[in-house]
Design a protein around this motif. Sequence first.
Motif, PDB file in Angstrom:
ATOM      1  N   GLN A   1      70.162  19.005 130.490  1.00  0.00           N
ATOM      2  CA  GLN A   1      70.352  18.052 131.602  1.00  0.00           C
ATOM      3  C   GLN A   1      71.580  17.157 131.445  1.00  0.00           C
ATOM      4  OE1 GLN A   1      67.362  18.332 129.943  1.00  0.00           O
ATOM      5  NE2 GLN A   1      65.773  18.834 131.438  1.00  0.00           N
ATOM      6  N   SER A   2      72.209  17.109 130.265  1.00  0.00           N
ATOM      7  CA  SER A   2      73.380  16.234 130.023  1.00  0.00           C
ATOM      8  C   SER A   2      73.123  14.776 130.421  1.00  0.00           C
ATOM      9  CB  SER A   2      74.635  16.735 130.757  1.00  0.00           C
ATOM     10  OG  SER A   2      74.979  18.028 130.345  1.00  0.00           O
ATOM     11  N   ILE A   3      71.984  14.247 130.033  1.00  0.00           N
ATOM     12  CA  ILE A   3      71.645  12.843 130.299  1.00  0.00           C
ATOM     13  C   ILE A   3      71.763  12.027 129.000  1.00  0.00           C
ATOM     14  CG2 ILE A   3      69.777  11.263 130.967  1.00  0.00           C
ATOM     15  CD1 ILE A   3      70.922  12.830 133.345  1.00  0.00           C
ATOM     16  N   VAL A   4      71.248  12.603 127.912  1.00  0.00           N
ATOM     17  CA  VAL A   4      71.444  11.994 126.591  1.00  0.00           C
ATOM     18  C   VAL A   4      72.804  12.477 126.108  1.00  0.00           C
ATOM     19  CG1 VAL A   4      70.609  11.844 124.206  1.00  0.00           C
ATOM     20  CG2 VAL A   4      68.973  12.017 126.106  1.00  0.00           C
ATOM     21  N   HIS A   5      73.756  11.556 125.941  1.00  0.00           N
ATOM     22  CA  HIS A   5      75.129  12.005 125.680  1.00  0.00           C
ATOM     23  C   HIS A   5      75.426  12.231 124.209  1.00  0.00           C
ATOM     24  CE1 HIS A   5      75.846  11.983 129.797  1.00  0.00           C
ATOM     25  NE2 HIS A   5      75.696  10.683 129.947  1.00  0.00           N
ATOM     26  N   SER A   6      74.613  11.710 123.326  1.00  0.00           N
ATOM     27  CA  SER A   6      74.606  12.011 121.889  1.00  0.00           C
ATOM     28  C   SER A   6      73.720  10.995 121.198  1.00  0.00           C
ATOM     29  CB  SER A   6      75.994  12.029 121.254  1.00  0.00           C
ATOM     30  OG  SER A   6      76.569  13.326 121.452  1.00  0.00           O
ATOM     31  N   LEU A   7      73.432  11.249 119.901  1.00  0.00           N
ATOM     32  CA  LEU A   7      72.492  10.405 119.165  1.00  0.00           C
ATOM     33  C   LEU A   7      72.994  10.187 117.735  1.00  0.00           C
ATOM     34  CD1 LEU A   7      70.931  13.131 120.493  1.00  0.00           C
ATOM     35  CD2 LEU A   7      69.010  11.554 120.396  1.00  0.00           C
TER      36      LEU A   7
ATOM     37  N   ASP B   1      84.058  -5.351 126.468  1.00  0.00           N
ATOM     38  CA  ASP B   1      83.349  -5.787 127.681  1.00  0.00           C
ATOM     39  C   ASP B   1      82.695  -4.586 128.370  1.00  0.00           C
ATOM     40  OD1 ASP B   1      84.397  -8.235 127.083  1.00  0.00           O
ATOM     41  OD2 ASP B   1      85.879  -8.242 128.710  1.00  0.00           O
ATOM     42  N   ARG B   2      81.830  -4.869 129.320  1.00  0.00           N
ATOM     43  CA  ARG B   2      81.230  -3.840 130.176  1.00  0.00           C
ATOM     44  C   ARG B   2      81.651  -4.132 131.612  1.00  0.00           C
ATOM     45  NH1 ARG B   2      78.158   0.449 127.724  1.00  0.00           N
ATOM     46  NH2 ARG B   2      77.353  -0.365 125.769  1.00  0.00           N
ATOM     47  N   ILE B   3      82.143  -3.104 132.285  1.00  0.00           N
ATOM     48  CA  ILE B   3      82.589  -3.294 133.670  1.00  0.00           C
ATOM     49  C   ILE B   3      81.962  -2.232 134.578  1.00  0.00           C
ATOM     50  CG2 ILE B   3      84.791  -4.413 133.065  1.00  0.00           C
ATOM     51  CD1 ILE B   3      86.146  -1.654 133.524  1.00  0.00           C
ATOM     52  N   ASP B   4      81.986  -2.498 135.861  1.00  0.00           N
ATOM     53  CA  ASP B   4      81.464  -1.523 136.824  1.00  0.00           C
ATOM     54  C   ASP B   4      82.336  -0.266 136.808  1.00  0.00           C
ATOM     55  OD1 ASP B   4      80.210  -0.296 139.012  1.00  0.00           O
ATOM     56  OD2 ASP B   4      81.620  -1.236 140.409  1.00  0.00           O
ATOM     57  N   ALA B   5      81.679   0.902 136.718  1.00  0.00           N
ATOM     58  CA  ALA B   5      82.407   2.170 136.717  1.00  0.00           C
ATOM     59  C   ALA B   5      82.183   2.936 138.020  1.00  0.00           C
ATOM     60  CB  ALA B   5      81.958   3.015 135.521  1.00  0.00           C
ATOM     61  N   GLY B   6      81.407   2.344 138.933  1.00  0.00           N
ATOM     62  CA  GLY B   6      81.071   3.060 140.169  1.00  0.00           C
ATOM     63  C   GLY B   6      79.959   4.083 139.960  1.00  0.00           C
ATOM     64  N   VAL B   7      79.229   3.952 138.854  1.00  0.00           N
ATOM     65  CA  VAL B   7      78.195   4.931 138.502  1.00  0.00           C
ATOM     66  C   VAL B   7      76.815   4.273 138.632  1.00  0.00           C
ATOM     67  CG1 VAL B   7      77.312   6.444 136.675  1.00  0.00           C
ATOM     68  CG2 VAL B   7      79.785   6.049 136.890  1.00  0.00           C
ATOM     69  N   ASP B   8      75.904   4.963 139.342  1.00  0.00           N
ATOM     70  CA  ASP B   8      74.541   4.425 139.516  1.00  0.00           C
ATOM     71  C   ASP B   8      73.778   4.425 138.199  1.00  0.00           C
ATOM     72  OD1 ASP B   8      74.938   4.126 142.176  1.00  0.00           O
ATOM     73  OD2 ASP B   8      73.997   6.043 142.732  1.00  0.00           O
ATOM     74  N   THR B   9      72.793   3.545 138.110  1.00  0.00           N
ATOM     75  CA  THR B   9      71.885   3.540 136.956  1.00  0.00           C
ATOM     76  C   THR B   9      71.039   4.801 136.994  1.00  0.00           C
ATOM     77  OG1 THR B   9      71.826   1.149 137.067  1.00  0.00           O
ATOM     78  CG2 THR B   9      70.058   2.195 135.820  1.00  0.00           C
ATOM     79  N   LEU B  10      70.691   5.300 135.827  1.00  0.00           N
ATOM     80  CA  LEU B  10      69.831   6.483 135.737  1.00  0.00           C
ATOM     81  C   LEU B  10      68.481   6.212 136.379  1.00  0.00           C
ATOM     82  CD1 LEU B  10      69.799   7.900 132.115  1.00  0.00           C
ATOM     83  CD2 LEU B  10      70.543   9.049 134.197  1.00  0.00           C
ATOM     84  N   ASP B  11      67.963   7.196 137.081  1.00  0.00           N
ATOM     85  CA  ASP B  11      66.599   7.098 137.593  1.00  0.00           C
ATOM     86  C   ASP B  11      65.764   8.103 136.789  1.00  0.00           C
ATOM     87  OD1 ASP B  11      64.239   7.128 138.949  1.00  0.00           O
ATOM     88  OD2 ASP B  11      65.155   7.262 140.947  1.00  0.00           O
TER      89      ASP B  11
ATOM     90  N   GLY C   1      62.526  12.907 135.479  1.00  0.00           N
ATOM     91  CA  GLY C   1      61.215  13.408 135.073  1.00  0.00           C
ATOM     92  C   GLY C   1      61.127  13.910 133.648  1.00  0.00           C
ATOM     93  N   ARG C   2      62.021  14.810 133.269  1.00  0.00           N
ATOM     94  CA  ARG C   2      61.916  15.356 131.906  1.00  0.00           C
ATOM     95  C   ARG C   2      63.299  15.608 131.323  1.00  0.00           C
ATOM     96  NH1 ARG C   2      59.516  21.333 132.174  1.00  0.00           N
ATOM     97  NH2 ARG C   2      60.903  21.706 130.409  1.00  0.00           N
ATOM     98  N   LEU C   3      63.354  15.518 130.011  1.00  0.00           N
ATOM     99  CA  LEU C   3      64.572  15.838 129.271  1.00  0.00           C
ATOM    100  C   LEU C   3      64.202  16.910 128.254  1.00  0.00           C
ATOM    101  CD1 LEU C   3      65.813  12.170 128.576  1.00  0.00           C
ATOM    102  CD2 LEU C   3      66.613  13.715 130.373  1.00  0.00           C
TER     103      LEU C   3
END
Length: 397
Positions: free
Chosen positions: A249-255, A284-294, A299-301
């Motif tokens: 799913q490419s949601i967890v980008h690394s660990l 700092d953290r800035i807006d990247a135009g990317v929505d928060t994960l839902d 549902g599953r990873l």
Amino acid sequence: MRARLSILGATGSIGRSTLDVVARHPDRFEVFAVSGHSRVDALFDICRAHRPAIAVVPDERTASSLRQRLHGLALPTLVESGEAALAAIAAAPEADIVMAAIVGAAGLVPTLAAARAGKKLLLANKEALVMAGDLLIEAVRRSGGQLLPVDSEHNAIFQCLAKHGGGEPDLRGVRRILLTASGGPFRQTPNSALASVTPDAACAHPNWVMGRKISVDSATMMNKGLEIIEAHYLFGMDAARIEVLVHPQSIVHSLVAFDDGSVIAQLGQPDMRTPIAYALAYPDRIDAGVDTLDLARIGRLDFESPDFLRFPCLELAYRALRASGTACAILNAANEEAVAAFLDGRLSFPGIAEVVAATLDAVADTRATALDDILEVDRKARAWAKERLAARTVRPA
Ligand code: NAD
Ligand code: MG
């Protein structure tokens, strides 16, 4: 004071995502210089929208065509050409931040120029680090510059290790790094069908939209191989402590796994604007135009071990890294030639790993670390791979 940026490879996928983030923060960033290699139309549009002081193209013919198009638009942009101009915008005193987003070995010299000039260097061009890791890391250290990884996995690891308030990542107590990999478009394709897959099928990545070279690398998983080498140099980790974890799913980008049993991961949408924004504004953290994960909607990873038989490029990369010396530069050069041949229809998909393996066997690995020696090894490996390609009887079906 706004930070001034040079963007090497502004017309590419990473370049355009960088410009998108920059345009959201006109109070923080301004574009000083951009480069593009072949798409003059795209570079023209970028000049119009971002008004850089300098635009660099590969040759004088392209330069005069761009000048003509810019003529009469009352823009401040000077058009320059050639490799020296590329290195000059990377090292220019006017540039505070350099985004290294050229694809392949062509990015090495300007990326190194930025490192030597002590820039805040945002590294997407992983091939530069694979070819000349020691040289690049040493250049950043000596010049007092800063190297921030843009590759999503390495950016994720950097985030897992980051100290509040900035500075170098804290590597104390780290047991292992786990690089996630989607497995690309052929994760479940029967092995027997791989011989006939087309370049377009290889470039149709399930989660990310990227340039064609890295898309093919993702399909062979050489991209993950290059990233293992990249992680070695960025985080000073042995090959034995860098693992690959397939996560479709490419949601967890690394660990990162720590000595006490904790595992810290970074999650987000598969959108390169997140790691780009993180590197641009760090700490700092800035807006990247990317929505928060839902996550409830996702549902599953899923996770699984990589299949080293289906993806021989992974083992080739580990082999090159263990050999150290110039083996990684040889691996990279052979891979670039093989991928270009595959994209041109001159080589089958499984032929990519075969050409890389044969080049690693044939071209002598040396201990050299000077730039000229590395460029010489790169030339030799390419020449050998090209000969091998010309002699091959295996053609795509
Ligand atoms: P791309 O093909 O979309 O863009 C490449 C850029 O490099 C373009 O601006 C092109 O004009 C320029 N370029 C190409 N050949 C050149 C040459 N010989 N000399 C000078 N400039 C040249 O590639 P991309 O997907 O943006 O990837 C760029 C780099 O970032 C690669 O090293 C890739 O591995 C890395 N990266 C990309 C992604 C992604 O999502 N696209 C993610 C992680 C890392
Ligand atoms: Mg990556």
